[in-house]
Enzyme design. Sequence first.
Site, PDB file in Angstrom:
ATOM      1  N   GLY A 292       0.817  -1.212   0.000  1.00  0.00           N
ATOM      2  CA  GLY A 292       0.000   0.000   0.000  1.00  0.00           C
ATOM      3  C   GLY A 292       0.843   1.252   0.000  1.00  0.00           C
ATOM      4  N   ASN A 293       0.186   2.393   0.125  1.00  0.00           N
ATOM      5  CA  ASN A 293       0.892   3.664   0.221  1.00  0.00           C
ATOM      6  C   ASN A 293       0.181   4.570   1.215  1.00  0.00           C
ATOM      7  OD1 ASN A 293      -1.013   5.528  -1.276  1.00  0.00           O
ATOM      8  ND2 ASN A 293      -0.622   4.017  -2.893  1.00  0.00           N
ATOM      9  N   ARG A 294       0.775   5.722   1.500  1.00  0.00           N
ATOM     10  CA  ARG A 294       0.304   6.575   2.593  1.00  0.00           C
ATOM     11  C   ARG A 294      -0.732   7.608   2.172  1.00  0.00           C
ATOM     12  NH1 ARG A 294       3.459   5.470   6.942  1.00  0.00           N
ATOM     13  NH2 ARG A 294       5.613   4.840   6.513  1.00  0.00           N
TER      14      ARG A 294
END
Length: 240
Positions: A29-31
């Site tokens: 995932g990413n932020r």
Amino acid sequence: PASRPLAGRRVVVSAGGTREPIDPVRFLGNRSSGKQGAAIARAAIAAGADVTFVAAHIDVAPPDGADVVRVDSALELRDAMLAHVPAADVVVMAAAVADFRPSELQPSKIKKRDDMADPVITLVRNPDILVELVQRRNAGTDGTPSDQLIVGFAAETGDGGGTALEYGLAKLARKGCELLVLNEVGADESGAERVFGQDHNSALILARDGSEPERAAGSKDEVAGAVVRRIARALGTDHR
Ligand code: C5P
């Protein structure tokens, strides 16, 4: 009415970060928080637009009054965009789409064993959804109107090879969208922290028609207001 420049316009906004499945319980995932995309959707609704909000993973509530479509991975986001974009007057790609996904989805949870070798996850490129939307618009695929306005996002840092603005202008040309909202990320400090999850933002709105870049700074709602006003100007509806 003067304050509803997007009255009767259909706007599709994507937001949040995609999750790329590794196995049934794990993902890459990413932020991305989805805050800026949600703020743009809210501003478009306030300007009178019919908004479809395509939400990957977001830390905020989707805007009241939007039709919400939930997606998980980049490939699901692509499917949702291909389904909803042909009917849109304006598309805003604010989602943080993973550039890569695991090449295969393991059908069951990867288990650890004492005697195992370190596992390796091979990644493959995800499609560039923004580029594909521009191509399909230009080709009239699925009846997409040729005057559909497509807005992309970018976060760039300057380095020895060029400034953030130069990289942003190059990206605008490469992607082929009409507007690009450029976040200039500091190359020093923890630059990523200044974009992801924050309530404030400073962006440059770049236009492919060569008009002057416009600085939009302030809260994410203020930046969203500037983006929506710029969209209305591009549509020629800013005086309505
Ligand atoms: O190339 P880069 O990721 O910097 O481009 C950012 C823009 O492209 C954003 O508008 C993002 O939503 C879009 N994008 C996309 N599909 C990808 C990667 C980025 O639509 N696979």
